[in-house]
Design a protein around this motif. Structure first.
Motif, PDB file in Angstrom:
ATOM      1  N   LYS A  72      -4.338   6.601   0.803  1.00  0.00           N
ATOM      2  CA  LYS A  72      -4.145   5.525  -0.172  1.00  0.00           C
ATOM      3  C   LYS A  72      -3.668   4.242   0.505  1.00  0.00           C
ATOM      4  CE  LYS A  72      -2.751   8.926  -3.682  1.00  0.00           C
ATOM      5  NZ  LYS A  72      -1.655   9.339  -4.585  1.00  0.00           N
ATOM      6  N   ARG A  73      -4.166   3.999   1.690  1.00  0.00           N
ATOM      7  CA  ARG A  73      -3.684   2.855   2.469  1.00  0.00           C
ATOM      8  C   ARG A  73      -4.359   1.525   2.125  1.00  0.00           C
ATOM      9  NH1 ARG A  73      -0.974   4.092   7.318  1.00  0.00           N
ATOM     10  NH2 ARG A  73       0.501   5.786   6.833  1.00  0.00           N
ATOM     11  N   GLU A  74      -5.364   1.551   1.316  1.00  0.00           N
ATOM     12  CA  GLU A  74      -6.030   0.308   0.938  1.00  0.00           C
ATOM     13  C   GLU A  74      -5.018  -0.605   0.215  1.00  0.00           C
ATOM     14  OE1 GLU A  74      -8.956  -2.449   0.694  1.00  0.00           O
ATOM     15  OE2 GLU A  74      -9.444  -0.430   1.381  1.00  0.00           O
ATOM     16  N   PRO A  75      -4.788  -1.838   0.715  1.00  0.00           N
ATOM     17  CA  PRO A  75      -3.858  -2.741   0.029  1.00  0.00           C
ATOM     18  C   PRO A  75      -4.258  -2.956  -1.430  1.00  0.00           C
ATOM     19  CG  PRO A  75      -4.368  -3.587   2.208  1.00  0.00           C
ATOM     20  CD  PRO A  75      -5.294  -2.424   1.972  1.00  0.00           C
ATOM     21  N   ASP A  76      -3.293  -2.794  -2.329  1.00  0.00           N
ATOM     22  CA  ASP A  76      -3.546  -2.836  -3.767  1.00  0.00           C
ATOM     23  C   ASP A  76      -2.727  -3.968  -4.393  1.00  0.00           C
ATOM     24  OD1 ASP A  76      -3.845  -2.437  -6.462  1.00  0.00           O
ATOM     25  OD2 ASP A  76      -3.017  -0.409  -6.496  1.00  0.00           O
ATOM     26  N   ASN A 120       0.835  -1.202   0.000  1.00  0.00           N
ATOM     27  CA  ASN A 120       0.000   0.000   0.000  1.00  0.00           C
ATOM     28  C   ASN A 120       0.869   1.251   0.000  1.00  0.00           C
ATOM     29  OD1 ASN A 120       0.900  -0.201   2.653  1.00  0.00           O
ATOM     30  ND2 ASN A 120      -1.129  -0.196   3.586  1.00  0.00           N
TER      31      ASN A 120
END
Length: 452
Positions: free
Chosen positions: A149-153, A143
């Protein structure tokens, strides 16, 4: 849940049957599989023959014939995949290896925490920022540090591959192109050394090293550069197992993780019945295990035969990280436990993690004096116990950041905010890294003379 003690059939995916820690919480499992499929389709980053070469070198380090210098960022950032940061880390590792080689007269194998060291274990999947619960930052391959923008991508795993490939490509290019600037004393920056006597001592040694390099060129004109054939290996913590599996392939009759030459299991993921031990027990790469104050002798007795059942030399490296005040209390029993298994290992010291503290300003830091003390105590305990310390593992950078205190730059707590850049743990800066190298060189030189 099955235990890894059982001699179950291993595959690169058998870890999926075991309890696992430190993995991100992805929302879309299909997106994860699509990302991993992309990684699986991409070419390897390293070759199995390179991996075997490193394994042979580590076997020599365990026999006092080489010394392992392993170092790099706590966690690499995508933004640092550029010319200057890569050059600086490459240069400081090379300079440190020359200092150690000069003093110890022992060849140094260089293994960088580079080209894949993105993920970091965290205490919790979540943290509170400005009163709001958000995902913890777990590294650029999971992430973003930006709280928005911490949502794991999952796609960040694909980005991690390409950033690793770009980093490794430039390292190989520097090696092929030569690193002749190390012949010039001006390439060795001592501007931040405060004590004049220390600076003169360092300058004297560096002058001898650079003169030695020039002499090598004179006696062997056939080489374009005396360091053009330097060997350099990469490593990272094997934390994100889906990604590691995607980088694993069979070569002849063995399975190799071809995303790095060397991988290690962290202090938080070495559960004997856990997924990480299950994955690591089947790959042919040389591997490391972090040992700390929480490590019990019975854990060592069970772990070593699982991870190196064939007692292969160079296969297993034990990375101790106790803290300066704990070495004499904990290391002797761990050495005894290892000896009782009959499994050959290479012992190296990580003097960084066990000496992390919080400064009065609230910033996380480490004291170079405490790190040096742990390193020296580890040398001594191994000598007392009839064992051998064959390397060092450091969190460091080639830049003059202000994250650790002490050393010849005399950095103190009030100066930490000057250039504090780390998103994770504090790193030794360029000057402090040289300090460590000079300390190792001096220590090895003394021990060599005492044994003559």
């Amino acid at each position: 849940m099955e235990g890894t003690d059982n001699k179950n059939e291993w595959s690169s995916s058998s870890w999926r049957k075991f309890a696992i820690k430190q993995q991100p919480e992805y929302k879309d499992s299909n997106a994860v599989e699509r990302a991993l499929e992309k990684v699986r389709a991409l070419p390897p980053l390293v070759h199995p023959k390179e991996v075997e070469t490193l394994k042979n070198y580590l076997a020599l380090a365990a026999k006092k014939k080489m010394f392992l210098l392993q170092g790099g960022d706590c966690a690499e950032r995508f933004v640092d995949c550029s010319k200057s940061p890569i050059e600086n880390k490459f240069k400081i590792l090379l300079q440190m290896s020359l200092i150690i080689l000069w003093g110890s007269r022992t060849p140094v194998v260089r293994v960088a925490r580079m080209a894949g060291q993105f993920a970091k274990p965290r205490t919790s999947n979540y943290e509170t920022v400005n009163g709001e619960q958000v995902f913890s930052f777990k590294g650029d391959n999971i992430n973003d540090f930006d709280v928005k923008k911490r949502e794991p991508d999952p796609d960040r795993m694909v980005q991690a591959y390409f950033h690793s490939a770009a980093t490794l490509n430039y390292i190989r290019a520097m090696i092929t192109g030569g690193v002749a600037d190390l012949h010039d004393p001006r390439a060795w920056t001592l501007d931040f050394v405060q004590k004049e006597s220390t600076k003169k001592e360092y300058e004297g040694i560096i002058e001898k090293i650079t003169e030695g390099l020039s002499f090598l060129d004179l006696i062997d004109q056939s080489r374009n550069d005396s360091l053009s054939k330097v060997e350099f290996f990469t490593s990272h913590e094997g934390l994100l197992l889906g990604y590691e599996e995607a980088l694993t392939s069979q070569y002849k009759d063995q399975h190799y993780n071809l995303g790095a030459h060397f991988l290690w299991i962290g202090d938080r993921t070495r559960d004997i019945d856990g997924a990480h031990v299950e994955y690591f027990r089947g790959i042919a790469n040389p591997i490391g295990i972090k040992l700390g104050p929480s490590t019990k002798e019975e854990d060592i007795l069970r772990l070593l035969p699982i991870l190196n059942p064939n007692r292969e030399e160079g296969k297993l490296t034990l990375i101790t990280r106790y803290g300066a005040t704990n070495v004499e209390k904990l290391l002797p029993a761990h050495i005894a436990a290892v000896k009782s298994t009959g499994v050959p290992v290479l012992w190296i010291c990580d003097p960084c993690h066990g000496n992390t503290e919080t400064s009065p300003s609230g910033l996380k830091t480490r004291s170079l004096e405490k790190m040096t003390a742990e390193l020296m105590a580890t040398f001594q305990v191994h000598a007392n116990e009839g064992s051998h310390l064959g390397g060092v593992h450091l969190e460091m950078t080639g830049d003059n950041v202000t994250e650790c205190i002490g050393g010849s730059s005399e950095l103190n707590h009030t100066q930490l905010s000057t250039n504090y850049e780390t998103f994770c743990d504090p790193r030794l800066n360029y000057t402090q890294s040289l300090d460590i190298a000079f300390a190792i060189s001096e220590q090895m030189q003394k021990r060599s003379k005492s044994q003559q």
